[in-house]
Design an enzyme around this catalytic site. Structure first.
Site: not given
Ligand code: GLN
Length: 343
Positions: A80, A83, A205, A257, A275
Site C-alpha cells: 500500500s 498508493k 494495481y 488505515y 502489509v
Molecule cells: N496490495 C495489498 C492489497 O491489496 C495492499 C494492502 C496493504 O498494504 N495494506 O491487499
C-alpha cells in the site's frame, strides 16, 4: 539500472558509525529488535515467507544526509505504500477536480480492504483504502498495460533515485488470491466509477503493490515529499510541486488505515504503511523516515515501525503540531549539513 556514480554518492552520504544520530538509531534498533509482537501478513501467500526478524530503520534529511541501521538493503514489496504516490501521479495526469470526482479524501474508520463506497456519490472514500487505490490506478494514463506500468515505475525511480522492478511471485500471488480486490473493482465498474479496462487496471494495481524497494528507498521517497517533491540526492523532481501537499495530506488522514487518527495523535507525521512491513513517514521540510519490519498488528501496520516512529517523534519533537519544537536536539545529533540550521 542505477548509475554507479549515484550509488557512490549515496554511499558517501551515509554517515560514519560515529555519528551521534546513528548511535541513537542503533539504540532504537536494539530496543525494538527483540519485540515479539504482531504477525507477518499471510493473506497474500508469498508475503508469509518474510522473516519476522528483518528490521531496518533509515532517516534521510532534506539536504540528503542518510542515516541507517539494520536491514536497509533488504528488499520487500511496498504494497500500500504505492498508493499515495500513485495518487500523486493521477493528480498530475488529470488535476485535482477531476480526480476528486472519482475518489474522495475522507477517512473510513474501516479496514484497508473494506468494500464500502460513499452511498451518495459511489466514490471510494479515499485513495489509500484498496477501493480508492484501484480507482486511482485506473486513472493512470498510458497506451496499454506496459506503458502505464512503466510510468509508475519511472515515478518511483524519480522518488528513490534508482530503478525498480516488480516481484513477480508476489504479483502472481496477489493476482491469484485477490478476489476481494476484484470484487471491489467490479462493484466500482458497476457504478461507472472506473473504466472497463478493469482486468488491466487490477493487474496494474497488483503490480504497483509488488514493486520491490528497501527501507532506504522508503526514507528517500518520504524525504522527497518532505523536500517539496525534489529528491534530496539526485535533485530530480518526482512530483509536480502543486500535488505534494495532496500526497502528504492523504497520508496524514488515511495512510495508517483505521489507525490514522491515533497515529496522528501519538506520532503526528504523515505516513503510509504497507502489509509488506514498510512504513514511510514524512516530516515536512525536515526529513523522511523509512522502516521495514514484517510483523503487523491487527490493522495491518508494522509493529516495530510504529514504535520507531513514536520514539523519533517523542525524542525529537517531530510531531507536526508540536509548537514547543525541541528539534534542536536532533540538530545537535546530526553533524554537518546546512539544512539543519534552518530548523
Ligand atoms: N496490495 C495489498 C492489497 O491489496 C495492499 C494492502 C496493504 O498494504 N495494506 O491487499
Amino acid at each position: 539500472m542505477v548509475d554507479t556514480g549515484d550509488l557512490q554518492f549515496l554511499a558517501n552520504s551515509i554517515h560514519a558509525v560515529t555519528s551521534p544520530f546513528r548511535s541513537y538509531l542503533n539504540d532504537l534498533y536494539d530496543k525494538y529488535q527483540s519485540l515479539d509482537e504482531g504477525a507477518v501478513a499471510d493473506y497474500i501467500p508469498e508475503l508469509a515467507l518474510a522473516n519476522p526478524q528483518w528490521f531496518g530503520i533509515c532517516v534521510v534529511t532534506v539536504d540528503g544526509q542518510v542515516f541507517e541501521v539494520g536491514d536497509c538493503d533488504k528488499l520487500f514489496t511496498i504494497e500500500s505504500i504505492s498508493k499515495a504516490f500513485v495518487y500523486g501521479l493521477a493528480l498530475e495526469d488529470w488535476g485535482r477536480e477531476y480526480v476528486n470526482t472519482k475518489v474522495s479524501v475522507e477517512p473510513t474508520r474501516e479496514a484497508f480492504n473494506s468494500i464500502v463506497l460513499d452511498e451518495k456519490t459511489n466514490r471510494p472514500y479515499n485513495p489509500i483504502v484498496n477501493a480508492g487505490a484501484i480507482a486511482t490506478t485506473d486513472l493512470i494514463k498510458g497506451d496499454g498495460a506496459t506503458e502505464r506500468l512503466t510510468r509508475i515505475l519511472d515515478m518511483f525511480r524519480r522518488y528513490t533515485g534508482r530503478k525498480h522492478d516488480i516481484n513477480v511471485p508476489v504479483f502472481l500471488s496477489q493476482k491469484a488470491t485477490g478476489n476481494r480486490n476484484r470484487a471491489i473493482a467490479y462493484l466500482m465498474l458497476n457504478f461507472g466509477m472506473v473504466s472497463d479496462r478493469i482486468e488491466e487496471t487490477l493487474d496494474l494495481y497488483f503490480q504497483q503493490s509488488s514493486i520491490i524497494a528497501n527501507a532506504r528507498d522508503l526514507a528517500m521517497m518520504a524525504a522527497t515529499l518532505a523536500n517539496g517533491g525534489i529528491n534530496p540526492i539526485t535533485k530530480e523532481r518526482a512530483i509536480d510541486e502543486r500535488y505534494v501537499q495532496d500526497a502528504i495530506g492523504v497520508m496524514l488522514t488515511c495512510g495508517m488505515y483505521d489507525y490514522s487518527s491515533e497515529w496522528m495523535y501519538r506520532v503526528g507525521m504523515p505516513a503510509q504503511s504497507g502489509v509488506g512491513g514498510g512504513i514511510t513517514a514524512v516530516v515536512p521540510g525536515k526529513l523522511g523516515i523509512g522502516t521495514f519490519s514484517p510483523p503487523l498488528d491487527a490493522k495491518g501496520n508494522s509493529v516495530r515501525g510504529i514504535k520507531v516512529c513514536e520514539d523519533l517523534s517523542k525524542d525529537f519533537g517531530l510531531h507536526l503540531f508540536n509548537v514547543a519544537k525541541p528539534t534542536h536536539v536532533l540538530k545537535d545529533l546530526i553533524e554537518g549539513g546546512d539544512s539543519v540550521d534552518r530548523w
